[in-house]
Design an enzyme around this catalytic site. Sequence first.
Site, PDB file in Angstrom:
ATOM      1  CG  PHE A   1      -1.802  -1.252   1.282  1.00  0.00           C
ATOM      2  CD1 PHE A   1      -2.946  -1.356   0.491  1.00  0.00           C
ATOM      3  CD2 PHE A   1      -1.474  -2.319   2.098  1.00  0.00           C
ATOM      4  CE1 PHE A   1      -3.738  -2.507   0.530  1.00  0.00           C
ATOM      5  CE2 PHE A   1      -2.257  -3.470   2.146  1.00  0.00           C
ATOM      6  CZ  PHE A   1      -3.394  -3.556   1.357  1.00  0.00           C
TER       7      PHE A   1
ATOM      8  NE  ARG B   1       0.330   7.560   0.860  1.00  0.00           N
ATOM      9  CZ  ARG B   1       0.293   8.470   1.834  1.00  0.00           C
ATOM     10  NH1 ARG B   1      -0.484   9.524   1.725  1.00  0.00           N
ATOM     11  NH2 ARG B   1       1.043   8.333   2.912  1.00  0.00           N
TER      12      ARG B   1
ATOM     13  CE  LYS C   1      -2.332  -2.319  -4.737  1.00  0.00           C
ATOM     14  NZ  LYS C   1      -1.296  -1.448  -4.299  1.00  0.00           N
TER      15      LYS C   1
ATOM     16  CB  CYS D   1      -1.690   2.277  -8.597  1.00  0.00           C
ATOM     17  SG  CYS D   1       0.063   2.149  -8.301  1.00  0.00           S
TER      18      CYS D   1
ATOM     19  CE  LYS E   1       1.821  10.279  -5.850  1.00  0.00           C
ATOM     20  NZ  LYS E   1       1.506   9.524  -4.665  1.00  0.00           N
TER      21      LYS E   1
ATOM     22  NE  ARG F   1       4.510   4.273 -14.526  1.00  0.00           N
ATOM     23  CZ  ARG F   1       4.902   3.308 -13.690  1.00  0.00           C
ATOM     24  NH1 ARG F   1       4.767   2.048 -14.044  1.00  0.00           N
ATOM     25  NH2 ARG F   1       5.432   3.601 -12.528  1.00  0.00           N
TER      26      ARG F   1
HETATM   27  C1  UGA Z   1      -1.929   4.496  -4.847  1.00  0.00           C
HETATM   28  C2  UGA Z   1      -2.510   4.220  -3.449  1.00  0.00           C
HETATM   29  O1  UGA Z   1      -2.732   5.440  -2.749  1.00  0.00           O
HETATM   30  C3  UGA Z   1      -1.563   3.342  -2.643  1.00  0.00           C
HETATM   31  O2  UGA Z   1      -2.168   3.013  -1.399  1.00  0.00           O
HETATM   32  C4  UGA Z   1      -1.289   2.052  -3.438  1.00  0.00           C
HETATM   33  O3  UGA Z   1      -0.386   1.207  -2.785  1.00  0.00           O
HETATM   34  C5  UGA Z   1      -0.689   2.425  -4.792  1.00  0.00           C
HETATM   35  O4  UGA Z   1      -1.643   3.265  -5.494  1.00  0.00           O
HETATM   36  C6  UGA Z   1      -0.437   1.159  -5.568  1.00  0.00           C
HETATM   37  O5  UGA Z   1      -1.384   0.498  -5.938  1.00  0.00           O
HETATM   38  O6  UGA Z   1       0.722   0.781  -5.695  1.00  0.00           O
HETATM   39  P1  UGA Z   1      -0.226   6.289  -5.838  1.00  0.00           P
HETATM   40  O7  UGA Z   1      -0.743   5.904  -7.178  1.00  0.00           O
HETATM   41  O8  UGA Z   1       1.210   6.482  -5.608  1.00  0.00           O
HETATM   42  O9  UGA Z   1      -0.730   5.234  -4.701  1.00  0.00           O
HETATM   43  O10 UGA Z   1      -0.856   7.641  -5.494  1.00  0.00           O
HETATM   44  P2  UGA Z   1      -1.885   8.438  -4.644  1.00  0.00           P
HETATM   45  O11 UGA Z   1      -1.101   9.410  -3.853  1.00  0.00           O
HETATM   46  O12 UGA Z   1      -2.912   7.675  -3.939  1.00  0.00           O
HETATM   47  O13 UGA Z   1      -2.551   9.183  -5.889  1.00  0.00           O
HETATM   48  C7  UGA Z   1      -3.402   8.541  -6.806  1.00  0.00           C
HETATM   49  C8  UGA Z   1      -4.322   9.571  -7.421  1.00  0.00           C
HETATM   50  O14 UGA Z   1      -5.081  10.193  -6.403  1.00  0.00           O
HETATM   51  C9  UGA Z   1      -3.541  10.673  -8.132  1.00  0.00           C
HETATM   52  O15 UGA Z   1      -4.106  10.907  -9.388  1.00  0.00           O
HETATM   53  C10 UGA Z   1      -3.665  11.863  -7.227  1.00  0.00           C
HETATM   54  O16 UGA Z   1      -3.747  13.064  -7.948  1.00  0.00           O
HETATM   55  C11 UGA Z   1      -4.954  11.585  -6.484  1.00  0.00           C
HETATM   56  N1  UGA Z   1      -4.865  12.108  -5.102  1.00  0.00           N
HETATM   57  C12 UGA Z   1      -3.811  11.784  -4.341  1.00  0.00           C
HETATM   58  C13 UGA Z   1      -5.851  12.928  -4.624  1.00  0.00           C
HETATM   59  O17 UGA Z   1      -6.831  13.218  -5.311  1.00  0.00           O
HETATM   60  N2  UGA Z   1      -5.722  13.417  -3.354  1.00  0.00           N
HETATM   61  C14 UGA Z   1      -4.659  13.109  -2.576  1.00  0.00           C
HETATM   62  O18 UGA Z   1      -4.574  13.602  -1.436  1.00  0.00           O
HETATM   63  C15 UGA Z   1      -3.686  12.272  -3.071  1.00  0.00           C
END
Ligand code: UGA
Length: 452
Positions: free
Chosen positions: A156, A158, A209, A278, A338, A345
Amino acid sequence: MNISIVGTGYVGLVTGVCLAQKGHEVICVDKKSDIIKKINNMICPIYEPKLPEMLEEAVKEKRLIATSDLEFAVNNSDVTIVAVGTPFNSGAIDLSYIETCVKEIGSILEDKEAYHVVCIKSTVVPSTTDSMVRKLLEEASQKKAGCFGLAMNPEFLREGCAVDDFMNPDRIVIGAYDDKSYELMSEIYKDCFDAPILKVNLRTAEMIKYTSNSLLAAMISFANEVSNICEGIGSIDAIDVFNGLILDKRISIRSKSKVLLPGLVQYLKPGCGFGGSCFPKDVKALVTHSIQNNYNPEMLEAVLRINEIQPTIMIKKLEELIGNVKDKKIAVLGIAFKADTDDIRESPAIKIIKELLEKGSVVYATDPQAIANTKKELKGIEGLKLVKNYREALCDADAVLLVTAWDIYKKIKPKDFIKLMKRAVVVDGRRIYDKKEMEELDIAYSGIGINN
Ligand code: UGA
């Protein structure tokens, strides 16, 4: 414990380095010799805060080595964690890397006498570990599961805070084929991590997951749907709506006049869509897998549809402000999906840039970390200029689109837009600017979630 990890991508390397930091002996395995060389020379092959320092320490203290020799790695460890990629190809996840790697591990296990656990960490659709992986291991090793252990331990992490997420997990999920597999897996975590360990079966671990990422993606699409409804009605700012919503005691906690917001609430914000390696891939994979298992997941399909449309709303807003975008110089701030990552990607910025170029704009795009990856992805595309900083991008621009909420872009003042741009026209895809401040200085401002 002695642990081998196959795959030194983002998940495998973070896992290896963090487990070494916790005192385990780690062998990282990868077929790519350049990456092996880098790791052994203490050069971090990926961009991830805190990882380079920790990698250096682990290699120096000989708690982590990298090799291409899988046989050596399996024979010198008690557990092999599989963290190879599961790319998304033609509607479903591609399990070919898992397949190859598991077969190789299986044939090594044929001659290994000591008990060994094979643990899948790559994100795989529910039932992969207890059907495909088990079958391949049994065939290749000529042994029945039980003689070797089998586990599924999802990550999990980020991007951008993967090290902190690994070192301070909310929960550790261990899907196990049997008690013996679970016992050995829990040894890795139980004395060195302060988090509940959840013991489940293999399929449940896989499903936890997918459910976790699907919920977060659904929250983003829900916020964007509400935002689009507000824009349609007019004179409602979706941000105000969510500020009202989250004060609900079932969503946030009030403690002595302070409101404590759970992290989940951050995903309830209108924007130009989710991206990354992801959410899009995992939701699509779960949709396909669900259909294959005779259930039509209409809500998750809608989550994806809304996310497809969301970046195009930025262009619609831009056209409302400046009309035809052909031959206009448009600045795009942020290309990474982000902030705090170089990963582009499935980034909404890529869709936005491509659409602007199709419409004949001249695009000046910038990002603090993602320029190198963008060069690879959009090499030779006519009309696109990748520039080093936001000043260059804004210089003489007809309009700017803010796509990624990097801190450095939050600090841009309204007067900077006026000073640098030909016309101060701002489309805010992450709602990081103050509309009132902008309008007081006669900046043409439009943000996702407002229409008045
Ligand atoms: C995501 C999950 O948050 C992790 O828990 C998981 O392990 C990971 O995928 C995975 O499957 O490996 P990640 O893709 O790094 O992690 O990014 P996030 O920070 O969750 O962001 C995903 C999307 O949500 C982005 O497009 C971002 O812009 C958006 N986001 C993120 C929000 O809208 N608000 C936030 O506070 C953070």
